[in-house]
Design a protein around this motif. Structure first.
Motif, PDB file in Angstrom:
ATOM      1  N   ALA A 198      -6.627 -10.347  -1.055  1.00  0.00           N
ATOM      2  CA  ALA A 198      -5.734  -9.211  -0.798  1.00  0.00           C
ATOM      3  C   ALA A 198      -6.306  -8.396   0.365  1.00  0.00           C
ATOM      4  O   ALA A 198      -7.401  -7.872   0.275  1.00  0.00           O
ATOM      5  CB  ALA A 198      -5.604  -8.354  -2.048  1.00  0.00           C
ATOM      6  N   ARG A 199      -5.559  -8.296   1.439  1.00  0.00           N
ATOM      7  CA  ARG A 199      -6.020  -7.553   2.624  1.00  0.00           C
ATOM      8  C   ARG A 199      -5.666  -6.081   2.558  1.00  0.00           C
ATOM      9  O   ARG A 199      -6.147  -5.291   3.372  1.00  0.00           O
ATOM     10  CB  ARG A 199      -5.415  -8.149   3.897  1.00  0.00           C
ATOM     11  N   ASN A 200      -4.815  -5.708   1.587  1.00  0.00           N
ATOM     12  CA  ASN A 200      -4.453  -4.301   1.426  1.00  0.00           C
ATOM     13  C   ASN A 200      -4.094  -4.053  -0.039  1.00  0.00           C
ATOM     14  O   ASN A 200      -3.980  -4.992  -0.836  1.00  0.00           O
ATOM     15  CB  ASN A 200      -3.307  -3.914   2.371  1.00  0.00           C
ATOM     16  N   VAL A 201      -3.927  -2.799  -0.392  1.00  0.00           N
ATOM     17  CA  VAL A 201      -3.670  -2.425  -1.779  1.00  0.00           C
ATOM     18  C   VAL A 201      -2.327  -2.978  -2.253  1.00  0.00           C
ATOM     19  O   VAL A 201      -2.194  -3.397  -3.404  1.00  0.00           O
ATOM     20  CB  VAL A 201      -3.756  -0.889  -1.951  1.00  0.00           C
ATOM     21  N   ARG A 202      -1.332  -3.034  -1.386  1.00  0.00           N
ATOM     22  CA  ARG A 202      -0.021  -3.568  -1.779  1.00  0.00           C
ATOM     23  C   ARG A 202      -0.136  -5.023  -2.227  1.00  0.00           C
ATOM     24  O   ARG A 202       0.424  -5.416  -3.242  1.00  0.00           O
ATOM     25  CB  ARG A 202       0.965  -3.435  -0.635  1.00  0.00           C
ATOM     26  N   GLU A 203      -0.875  -5.849  -1.476  1.00  0.00           N
ATOM     27  CA  GLU A 203      -1.080  -7.244  -1.867  1.00  0.00           C
ATOM     28  C   GLU A 203      -1.840  -7.331  -3.191  1.00  0.00           C
ATOM     29  O   GLU A 203      -1.541  -8.168  -4.040  1.00  0.00           O
ATOM     30  CB  GLU A 203      -1.846  -8.013  -0.792  1.00  0.00           C
ATOM     31  N   LEU A 204      -2.841  -6.467  -3.369  1.00  0.00           N
ATOM     32  CA  LEU A 204      -3.623  -6.468  -4.608  1.00  0.00           C
ATOM     33  C   LEU A 204      -2.758  -6.086  -5.802  1.00  0.00           C
ATOM     34  O   LEU A 204      -2.821  -6.723  -6.853  1.00  0.00           O
ATOM     35  CB  LEU A 204      -4.815  -5.516  -4.487  1.00  0.00           C
ATOM     36  N   ARG A 241      -6.092 -15.834 -12.662  1.00  0.00           N
ATOM     37  CA  ARG A 241      -5.499 -15.210 -11.475  1.00  0.00           C
ATOM     38  C   ARG A 241      -6.003 -13.783 -11.319  1.00  0.00           C
ATOM     39  O   ARG A 241      -6.314 -13.335 -10.217  1.00  0.00           O
ATOM     40  CB  ARG A 241      -3.980 -15.241 -11.578  1.00  0.00           C
ATOM     41  N   LEU A 242      -6.101 -13.048 -12.433  1.00  0.00           N
ATOM     42  CA  LEU A 242      -6.637 -11.690 -12.373  1.00  0.00           C
ATOM     43  C   LEU A 242      -8.108 -11.718 -11.983  1.00  0.00           C
ATOM     44  O   LEU A 242      -8.553 -10.911 -11.172  1.00  0.00           O
ATOM     45  CB  LEU A 242      -6.430 -10.977 -13.715  1.00  0.00           C
ATOM     46  N   ALA A 243      -8.858 -12.664 -12.521  1.00  0.00           N
ATOM     47  CA  ALA A 243     -10.277 -12.799 -12.162  1.00  0.00           C
ATOM     48  C   ALA A 243     -10.444 -13.145 -10.684  1.00  0.00           C
ATOM     49  O   ALA A 243     -11.457 -12.805 -10.078  1.00  0.00           O
ATOM     50  CB  ALA A 243     -10.929 -13.872 -13.026  1.00  0.00           C
ATOM     51  N   GLY A 244      -9.431 -13.771 -10.103  1.00  0.00           N
ATOM     52  CA  GLY A 244      -9.489 -14.136  -8.686  1.00  0.00           C
ATOM     53  C   GLY A 244      -9.458 -12.953  -7.745  1.00  0.00           C
ATOM     54  O   GLY A 244      -9.791 -13.082  -6.571  1.00  0.00           O
ATOM     55  N   VAL A 245      -9.063 -11.776  -8.235  1.00  0.00           N
ATOM     56  CA  VAL A 245      -9.049 -10.583  -7.385  1.00  0.00           C
ATOM     57  C   VAL A 245     -10.089  -9.560  -7.855  1.00  0.00           C
ATOM     58  O   VAL A 245     -10.052  -8.410  -7.459  1.00  0.00           O
ATOM     59  CB  VAL A 245      -7.640  -9.938  -7.318  1.00  0.00           C
ATOM     60  N   TYR A 246     -11.030 -10.015  -8.703  1.00  0.00           N
ATOM     61  CA  TYR A 246     -12.111  -9.145  -9.172  1.00  0.00           C
ATOM     62  C   TYR A 246     -13.315  -9.318  -8.252  1.00  0.00           C
ATOM     63  O   TYR A 246     -13.610 -10.416  -7.801  1.00  0.00           O
ATOM     64  CB  TYR A 246     -12.489  -9.484 -10.628  1.00  0.00           C
ATOM     65  N   THR A 274      -5.572   1.509 -18.216  1.00  0.00           N
ATOM     66  CA  THR A 274      -6.818   0.905 -17.761  1.00  0.00           C
ATOM     67  C   THR A 274      -6.962   1.223 -16.279  1.00  0.00           C
ATOM     68  O   THR A 274      -6.003   1.088 -15.522  1.00  0.00           O
ATOM     69  CB  THR A 274      -6.788  -0.633 -17.945  1.00  0.00           C
ATOM     70  N   THR A 275      -8.153   1.636 -15.884  1.00  0.00           N
ATOM     71  CA  THR A 275      -8.389   1.956 -14.482  1.00  0.00           C
ATOM     72  C   THR A 275      -9.470   1.042 -13.924  1.00  0.00           C
ATOM     73  O   THR A 275     -10.529   0.881 -14.527  1.00  0.00           O
ATOM     74  CB  THR A 275      -8.814   3.430 -14.319  1.00  0.00           C
ATOM     75  N   PHE A 276      -9.179   0.433 -12.788  1.00  0.00           N
ATOM     76  CA  PHE A 276     -10.139  -0.388 -12.061  1.00  0.00           C
ATOM     77  C   PHE A 276     -10.463   0.314 -10.744  1.00  0.00           C
ATOM     78  O   PHE A 276      -9.549   0.768 -10.047  1.00  0.00           O
ATOM     79  CB  PHE A 276      -9.566  -1.768 -11.735  1.00  0.00           C
ATOM     80  N   ASP A 277     -11.727   0.384 -10.397  1.00  0.00           N
ATOM     81  CA  ASP A 277     -12.117   0.879  -9.082  1.00  0.00           C
ATOM     82  C   ASP A 277     -11.693  -0.147  -8.035  1.00  0.00           C
ATOM     83  O   ASP A 277     -11.481  -1.318  -8.352  1.00  0.00           O
ATOM     84  CB  ASP A 277     -13.631   1.072  -9.005  1.00  0.00           C
ATOM     85  N   LEU A 278     -11.570   0.290  -6.803  1.00  0.00           N
ATOM     86  CA  LEU A 278     -11.269  -0.614  -5.692  1.00  0.00           C
ATOM     87  C   LEU A 278     -12.510  -0.752  -4.824  1.00  0.00           C
ATOM     88  O   LEU A 278     -13.223   0.216  -4.590  1.00  0.00           O
ATOM     89  CB  LEU A 278     -10.108  -0.079  -4.853  1.00  0.00           C
ATOM     90  N   ARG A 279     -12.771  -1.957  -4.359  1.00  0.00           N
ATOM     91  CA  ARG A 279     -13.890  -2.235  -3.464  1.00  0.00           C
ATOM     92  C   ARG A 279     -13.360  -2.953  -2.235  1.00  0.00           C
ATOM     93  O   ARG A 279     -12.522  -3.847  -2.352  1.00  0.00           O
ATOM     94  CB  ARG A 279     -14.922  -3.152  -4.113  1.00  0.00           C
ATOM     95  N   GLU A 280     -13.865  -2.569  -1.091  1.00  0.00           N
ATOM     96  CA  GLU A 280     -13.581  -3.311   0.139  1.00  0.00           C
ATOM     97  C   GLU A 280     -14.793  -4.171   0.421  1.00  0.00           C
ATOM     98  O   GLU A 280     -15.922  -3.699   0.375  1.00  0.00           O
ATOM     99  CB  GLU A 280     -13.347  -2.359   1.307  1.00  0.00           C
ATOM    100  N   TRP A 302     -10.675  -5.543  -3.566  1.00  0.00           N
ATOM    101  CA  TRP A 302     -10.966  -6.180  -4.844  1.00  0.00           C
ATOM    102  C   TRP A 302     -10.950  -5.155  -5.966  1.00  0.00           C
ATOM    103  O   TRP A 302     -11.247  -3.980  -5.762  1.00  0.00           O
ATOM    104  CB  TRP A 302     -12.345  -6.824  -4.822  1.00  0.00           C
ATOM    105  N   LEU A 303     -10.686  -5.613  -7.191  1.00  0.00           N
ATOM    106  CA  LEU A 303     -10.856  -4.789  -8.386  1.00  0.00           C
ATOM    107  C   LEU A 303     -12.332  -4.757  -8.739  1.00  0.00           C
ATOM    108  O   LEU A 303     -13.041  -5.736  -8.524  1.00  0.00           O
ATOM    109  CB  LEU A 303     -10.100  -5.389  -9.576  1.00  0.00           C
ATOM    110  N   ALA A 304     -12.777  -3.668  -9.320  1.00  0.00           N
ATOM    111  CA  ALA A 304     -14.176  -3.566  -9.773  1.00  0.00           C
ATOM    112  C   ALA A 304     -14.211  -2.584 -10.941  1.00  0.00           C
ATOM    113  O   ALA A 304     -13.273  -1.852 -11.191  1.00  0.00           O
ATOM    114  CB  ALA A 304     -15.069  -3.073  -8.635  1.00  0.00           C
TER     115      ALA A 304
END
Length: 181
Positions: free
Chosen positions: A69-75, A90-95, A166-172, A178-180
């Protein structure tokens, strides 16, 4: 032998080694161990003495065209799709797995499994804005830059009719989001 010829020979010898780099497309499988415990592995369930816990859990239907995901919309789209399909892989793929130990990885996968098990109501990017301040002559009409999202908030429905958040932090990392946490 000239220095250029030596460099060219060294490069030619290294080319097969570079071309052999294994694929990074490992899949995480959810298995059920003999005692009924959940096991997450990148090997087949049989290799770890377990059976597949979720039919089709090894299938990763990757839709992000550029690999991440290159931006938050894609994520948000990828997270929503993973939850709608109940696909923990699939969810683990963006973690953001960088620096995660094996034991922490298992608890994260269990958390992600819980997330994909509940219907999604909506996903909201969380933006922390600085508190407003009084106008100043130094502002000279410029608008402050828009704050970037720092987290994703997932609102989900429970079988009893209640909801949870549920809240996930975002990491670049390397140009991807990515989710974190």
């Amino acid at each position: 032998m000239t220095a250029f010829a030596g460099t060219l020979l060294a490069a030619a010898l290294l080319l097969p080694a570079v071309a052999w780099v294994p694929s990074a497309g490992a899949q995480v499988r959810q298995c059920q161990g003999p005692a009924g415990d959940t096991v997450f592995t990148d090997r087949s369930c049989d290799d770890v003495g377990a059976v597949a816990a979720v039919p089709g859990a090894t299938v990763t239907d990757r839709r992000i065209l550029n690999g991440c995901a290159r931006n938050v919309r894609e994520l948000v789209w990828e997270v929503s799709t993973a939850i709608d399909r109940g696909d923990v892989n699939r969810l683990a793929g963006v973690y953001h797995w960088t620096g995660i130990s094996g034991s922490s990885g298992n608890s994260i996968m269990e958390r992600l499994q819980g997330v994909v098990a509940r219907p999604l109501l909506h996903v909201t990017p969380v933006v922390h804005r600085p508190p407003p301040r009084a106008w100043s002559v130094l502002d000279d009409g410029r608008r402050p830059e828009a704050a970037a999202p720092v987290a994703l908030q997932l609102d989900q429905l429970h079988p009893d009719g209640g909801s949870s958040r549920t809240t996930f932090d975002l990491r670049e990392h390397f140009g991807c989001v990515w989710l974190a946490g």
